[in-house]
Enzyme design. Sequence first.
Site, short mmCIF file in Angstrom:
data_model
loop_
_atom_site.label_atom_id
_atom_site.label_comp_id
_atom_site.label_asym_id
_atom_site.label_seq_id
_atom_site.Cartn_x
_atom_site.Cartn_y
_atom_site.Cartn_z
CD1 TRP A 7 33.63 51.97 34.28
CD2 TRP A 7 33.03 51.15 32.91
NE1 TRP A 7 32.56 50.88 35.35
CE2 TRP A 7 32.36 49.77 33.66
CE3 TRP A 7 33.48 50.62 31.66
CZ2 TRP A 7 31.90 49.30 33.17
CZ3 TRP A 7 32.79 48.97 31.36
CH2 TRP A 7 31.60 48.91 32.03
CG ASP A 18 46.57 45.10 41.75
OD1 ASP A 18 45.93 44.94 40.05
OD2 ASP A 18 46.92 45.88 42.49
N GLY A 19 47.31 42.43 39.51
CA GLY A 19 48.81 42.23 39.47
C GLY A 19 48.87 40.94 38.00
CG LEU A 24 32.51 31.75 51.87
CD1 LEU A 24 32.95 32.02 53.23
CD2 LEU A 24 33.86 31.55 50.29
CG HIS A 47 42.86 39.60 33.03
ND1 HIS A 47 43.22 40.68 34.48
CD2 HIS A 47 43.28 40.96 32.50
CE1 HIS A 47 42.99 41.62 34.06
NE2 HIS A 47 43.69 42.18 33.12
#
Length: 250
Positions: A74, A24-25, A136, A41
């Site tokens: 959305w 986030d951010g 992982l 992004h």
Amino acid sequence: MTSPHPRPDIAPEFIPRHIAVVMDGNGRWAQQRGLKRTEGHKRGEAVLMDCVDACIELGGVEWLSAYAFSTENWRRSADEVRFLMGFSRDVLRNRRNELHAKNVRIRWAGRRPRLWRSVIRELEAAEELTRHNTGLTLVMCVNYGGRAEIVDGVRTLIDAASNGQVRPGDITEETLSQWLYQPDMPDVDLFLRPSGEQRTSNFLLWQSAYAEMVYQEKLWPDFTQQDLFDAVLEYAKRDRRFGGAIEHNA
Ligand code: IPE
Ligand code: IPE
Ligand code: MG
């Protein structure tokens, strides 16, 4: 890309088996620089790759779940949603070979309806390519919502009950877990959210019942391997009781 940070010295029993991260951010990072939100992004892609490397470096982290797009996202502008869909598709396509080479097993957790078909195609191609990997497990949470996941699980469970496959009285917490998006996903140990927000925003609600929450101020595009290691160090100091109590004898 950030330079590699030295691995902190943490005993294996204090390494979280499952880390959930809310990426986030991005928008605020871009806005602070007078850039479009989408620039934030774009920056986040390399940060996620760094986190994968940091988890591998730590050793003992088996699952990393990354919140990429929520069922509530959305609500954003059509332009931003379109960007995020195309971006998810491209990141998966461009990074899957690199992740495969690192023995990472990619999984998708999320809802199918509404999600772009091209995104689903790339998610499934990445899952298929990496399905036998033993390192992982990276869960890409795309069109994911914790409540949606529980509702979807309950729907299939009710179908199974109406076919006589399951008796309502036999349903336990373990039964419902088996109907979630990733039945073999272990509970979240460390729930990590940068960007200063202190909320779950509907991420892995069921699996995080006893997660240790670590909130950090950095915005996701500025997040480094050192921040992840700091979060794990903080986690390692926590006293996890799971509802039990520690006897302190005089
Ligand atoms: C997280 O960054 C990425 C997604 C939700 C897809 P944001 O876009 O939420 O960035 P902020 O929180 O507005 O700064
Ligand atoms: C959570 O962040 C979703 C992702 C990071 C994908 P949001 O930015 O959507 O959450 P809120 O709106 O701050 O709660
Ligand atoms: Mg946000």
